[in-house]
Design an enzyme around this catalytic site. Structure first.
Site: not given
Ligand code: AMP
Length: 284
Positions: A35-37, A151, A186
């Site tokens: 859900e963050g993505h 991040d 995450s």
């Molecule tokens: P990653 O796939 O972990 O490299 O993350 C890709 C993007 O999603 C990066 O800009 C992260 O900061 C963002 N992201 C990861 N987890 C979260 C979260 N819990 N809330 C908001 N954005 C997130």
């Protein structure tokens, strides 16, 4: 939504979109979408005609003893999440597409920005991030790129890179999406055992308590760091990598009393899983 596996297919799509005058939002990810993505993709869909999501476990940002091989890869599930959130393209290249040459060009932001916090234990990480993001910015020709505040150091590094290299893209930084108990979402949370998963709540809880102390008037950076460190240490499964506080923007050194926006950030291992979290403290 279209799935592209090659640089050429993405370039063709972008050329057509640009000719038609469409705006493009880019959401760089390493997949295992949650859900963050999705929150980044939704924001991109609101603000742009087209949304490109990259889904690429970038080898150059992992150190030799890190989790590149174990990192979760789930393209079929990612396609569903990306499409539901409003993506038009999912770009999932093989490493050889993104890095065709052994002798290659690196993009590196130097100085404290990449040496403090995660830079201390991950010395090549931000060079990998800056290099892959430069490639993605050029390939997508995006008007805006979306990143999560989770991040926070990455966003500061990329902000400097975009400024230094005059890259014509707007960086949009989105809030951290959390589980109902506060744990920041995450892709690495799946590594946690049930006991480690319960223990990991200490990160968001200790940061929330520091935010309360700050709101109540605490302006000594060391006291805030000590408070968070002490609370995390009450959790026997935690092994602290860092608890640190820096000024924003630019991750500058902060002296007491705090009189500017600051980032209070933590990295903590639970078993072999290293999690990060942070809170931004704003002076009224
Ligand atoms: P990653 O796939 O972990 O490299 O993350 C890709 C993007 O999603 C990066 O800009 C992260 O900061 C963002 N992201 C990861 N987890 C979260 C979260 N819990 N809330 C908001 N954005 C997130």
């Amino acid at each position: 939504m279209q799935l592209f596996r090659t640089v050429i297919d993405l370039q063709k799509f972008v050329r057509t979109a640009k000719k038609a005058g469409k705006t493009i939002g880019l959401v760089p990810t390493m997949g295992a979408l949650h859900e963050g993505h999705a929150s980044l993709i939704k924001a991109a869909a609101q603000e742009n005609d087209l949304v490109i999501v990259s889904d690429f476990v970038n080898p150059t940002q992992f150190g030799p003893s890190e989790d590149f091989d174990a990192y979760p890869r789930r393209l079929a599930a990612d396609e569903k999440v990306a499409e539901a959130a409003g993506a038009d393209v999912l770009f999932a290249p093989a490493p050889s597409e993104m890095y065709p040459h052994k002798d290659m060009t690196w993009v590196e932001v130097t100085g404290n920005l990449t040496k403090v916090l995660c830079g201390r234990t991950r010395p090549i990480h931000f060079r990998g991030v800056a290099t892959v993001c430069t490639k993605l910015f050029h390939l997508s020709q995006a008007d805006r790129a979306y990143f999560g505040l989770k991040d926070a150091q990455q966003t500061e590094v990329l902000r400097r890179m975009v400024e230094d290299l005059f890259i014509p893209i707007q960086l949009r930084i989105m809030p951290i999406v959390r589980e109902s108990d506060g744990l920041a979402k995450s892709s690495r949370n799946v590594y946690l055992s049930p006991k480690e998963r319960s223990a990991a709540v200490i990160l968001s809880r200790s940061l929330a308590h520091a935010k309360e102390s700050f709101a109540a008037g605490e302006r000594d950076p060391q006291k805030l760091v000590d408070q968070v460190t002490a609370e995390i240490r009450t959790e026997p499964l935690s092994q602290i990598d860092y608890v640190e506080l820096y000024g924003l923007p630019g991750l500058t050194e902060v002296k007491a009393p705090i009189s500017q926006r600051v980032l209070l950030a933590v990295a903590v291992k639970f078993g072999s899983t290293r999690l990060i979290d942070n809170v931004v403290l704003e002076v009224e």
